[in-house]
Write an enzyme that holds these catalytic residues in place. Structure first.
Site, PDB file in Angstrom:
ATOM      1  N   ASP A 169       0.841  -1.191   0.000  1.00 52.27           N
ATOM      2  CA  ASP A 169       0.000   0.000   0.000  1.00 52.27           C
ATOM      3  C   ASP A 169       0.880   1.246   0.000  1.00 52.27           C
ATOM      4  O   ASP A 169       1.972   1.244  -0.566  1.00 52.27           O
ATOM      5  CB  ASP A 169      -0.931  -0.048   1.222  1.00 52.27           C
ATOM      6  N   HIS A 187      -3.731   5.866   3.754  1.00 49.11           N
ATOM      7  CA  HIS A 187      -4.432   4.688   3.263  1.00 49.11           C
ATOM      8  C   HIS A 187      -3.808   3.397   3.793  1.00 49.11           C
ATOM      9  O   HIS A 187      -4.502   2.513   4.321  1.00 49.11           O
ATOM     10  CB  HIS A 187      -4.436   4.698   1.732  1.00 49.11           C
ATOM     11  N   SER A 191     -11.331  -0.931  -0.012  1.00 51.11           N
ATOM     12  CA  SER A 191      -9.995  -1.047   0.586  1.00 51.11           C
ATOM     13  C   SER A 191     -10.079  -1.338   2.071  1.00 51.11           C
ATOM     14  O   SER A 191      -9.163  -1.938   2.645  1.00 51.11           O
ATOM     15  CB  SER A 191      -9.193   0.237   0.377  1.00 51.11           C
TER      16      SER A 191
END
Length: 419
Positions: free
Chosen positions: A152, A193, A365
């Site tokens: 990520d 994220h 996600s």
């Protein structure tokens, strides 16, 4: 990149196709690096000739280990799509495949970022804990000894939630050993994220170890070459197949609408999948013990049935994950279709964010690491199960949700481990 610095042998098998497949590119939404093509040759002895014939720089930008797979620079300003088609149709058959270096992205980076707020107690006890039956699952196993690789934007290595939980990863964006998340909240849409995703996998499997691998920049964007390198690293960090230092589970909360042969190949090898369409009907399993690594991949947030990849590869051992909401329905933003295996909570999800804080985000996600964490619990309980068997357990043990389209099941973590 790792394959230059360490001079490692990548874990890819040769395609068994008798001739190159000419790609067709028609999706106006897809993006790719402007001067790159990725090629696989039948022999490295053809490289110089191919570079000259198709106006590529004679020296590769990078080589994938010692395999004849190269990232090449176009030197005449040509379009990567057109050049890939020309290469794949090489009349002498020297090229096994050619494709642009497609961009992959965290789906949430296309929308709004996380909203900050929340406490450790709220994070641990948030709304999905009861429907997923986490307490019952944790009575059976908490994932001790299992390694989950998070590919990520990197993570906040100093977040208290990860204390004692991290193992060495890598930064494939900057090419160093520090996969710390970088960026600015409110400026970089992908910032936070990876930290958010890692916190969710950690919540489901609280005794598993997290391997942070940075493949996306602060805006949540990366490319298939870097992702393939990172997948190979996650499978075998020390490039020694005799040592079992690789991940047991890999989380991919990212997507592109373009199916690529490079990613199909590496995912097939690390999952030890045996898809009829893959590599001419079989793969070379490169994972010690032949069990394969379970890969959880987000289906995307476009409210669409159009396939996104790698979630749409359909390789055994890869779980494609959509999002559900608090009403036990498929979330309105979630992609759907027969290619999506299972849903998991993805709306109003609280998790870790940089600075030692917590924040709420929505998206597939967020759903994907919940499935990755569940896979870690199943593997801890059943260490000899293959990735494909674990995938099927996750899907078959799901509970029904309200949805006019597949997926029509949502993960039940306790049922995954037999509760």
């Amino acid at each position: 990149m790792r394959y230059i610095v360490c001079n490692t042998v990548a874990v890819l098998a040769f395609f068994l196709f008798s001739s190159a497949v000419v790609p067709v590119f028609a999706d106006p939404d897809e993006q790719y690096a402007p001067d790159d093509v990725v090629i696989k040759l039948r022999s490295p002895m053809h490289l110089r000739r191919i570079a000259k014939r198709y106006r590529l720089a004679p020296a590769p930008i990078e080589q994938f280990g010692k395999r004849p797979i190269y990232r090449m620079r176009i030197i005449d300003g040509g379009d990567p799509v057109e050049r890939s088609i020309q290469l794949a149709a090489d009349p002498f058959g020297f090229v096994e495949f050619a494709e642009p270096n497609f961009i992959t992205q965290a789906p949430e980076a296309r929308g709004s970022s996380w909203s900050i707020g929340g406490s450790t107690t709220q994070y641990i006890n948030q709304w999905f804990r009861e429907p997923l039956r986490l307490q019952q699952a944790h009575q059976q196993t908490m994932g001790s000894g299992i390694k989950i690789a998070i590919l990520d934007t990197g993570i906040d290595l100093n977040h208290p939630a990860f204390a004692g939980r991290l193992i060495q990863g890598y930064d494939f964006v900057d090419g160093d050993n520090d996969p710390t998340e970088v960026g600015t909240f409110g400026t970089n849409p992908g910032f936070g994220h990876g930290t958010h995703v890692a916190g969710l996998a950690s919540l489901i499997a609280p005794q598993a170890l997290i391997m942070p691998i940075r493949v996306l920049d602060p805006d949540g964007a990366g490319n298939i070459w870097v992702l393939a390198e990172a997948l190979a690293f996650a499978a075998d960090p020390d490039d020694n197949p005799l040592t079992q230092d690789g991940a047991d589970i890999i989380n991919l909360s990212l997507a592109t609408r373009r199916e690529t042969q490079l990613l199909e190949m590496i995912i097939g090898e690390i999952t030890c999948g045996d898809d009829d369409d893959l590599l001419g009907g079989g793969t070379q399993c490169v994972v010690p013990g032949q069990r394969g690594i379970v890969v959880a991949a987000g289906a995307g947030n476009r409210t669409s049935s159009i396939l996104e990849f790698p979630a749409g590869e359909g390789i055994p051992g890869l779980v494609s994950v959509g999002a559900s909401n608090q009403a036990n329905e498929l979330a309105p933003f979630s992609n759907f279709g027969s290619w999506v295996d299972i849903a998991a909570p993805g709306q109003l999800i609280l998790s870790t964010v940089p600075g030692g804080n917590y924040g709420t985000w929505n998206g597939t996600s967020m759903s994907t690491p919940l499935v990755a964490g569940a896979a870690a619990l199943v593997r801890a309980q059943n260490p000899d199960w293959t990735a494909s068997i674990i995938e099927q357990r996750i899907i078959s043990s799901g509970v029904t949700i309200t949805s006019p389209h597949p997926p029509q099941k949502r993960i039940d973590v306790a049922a995954c481990v037999g509760q």
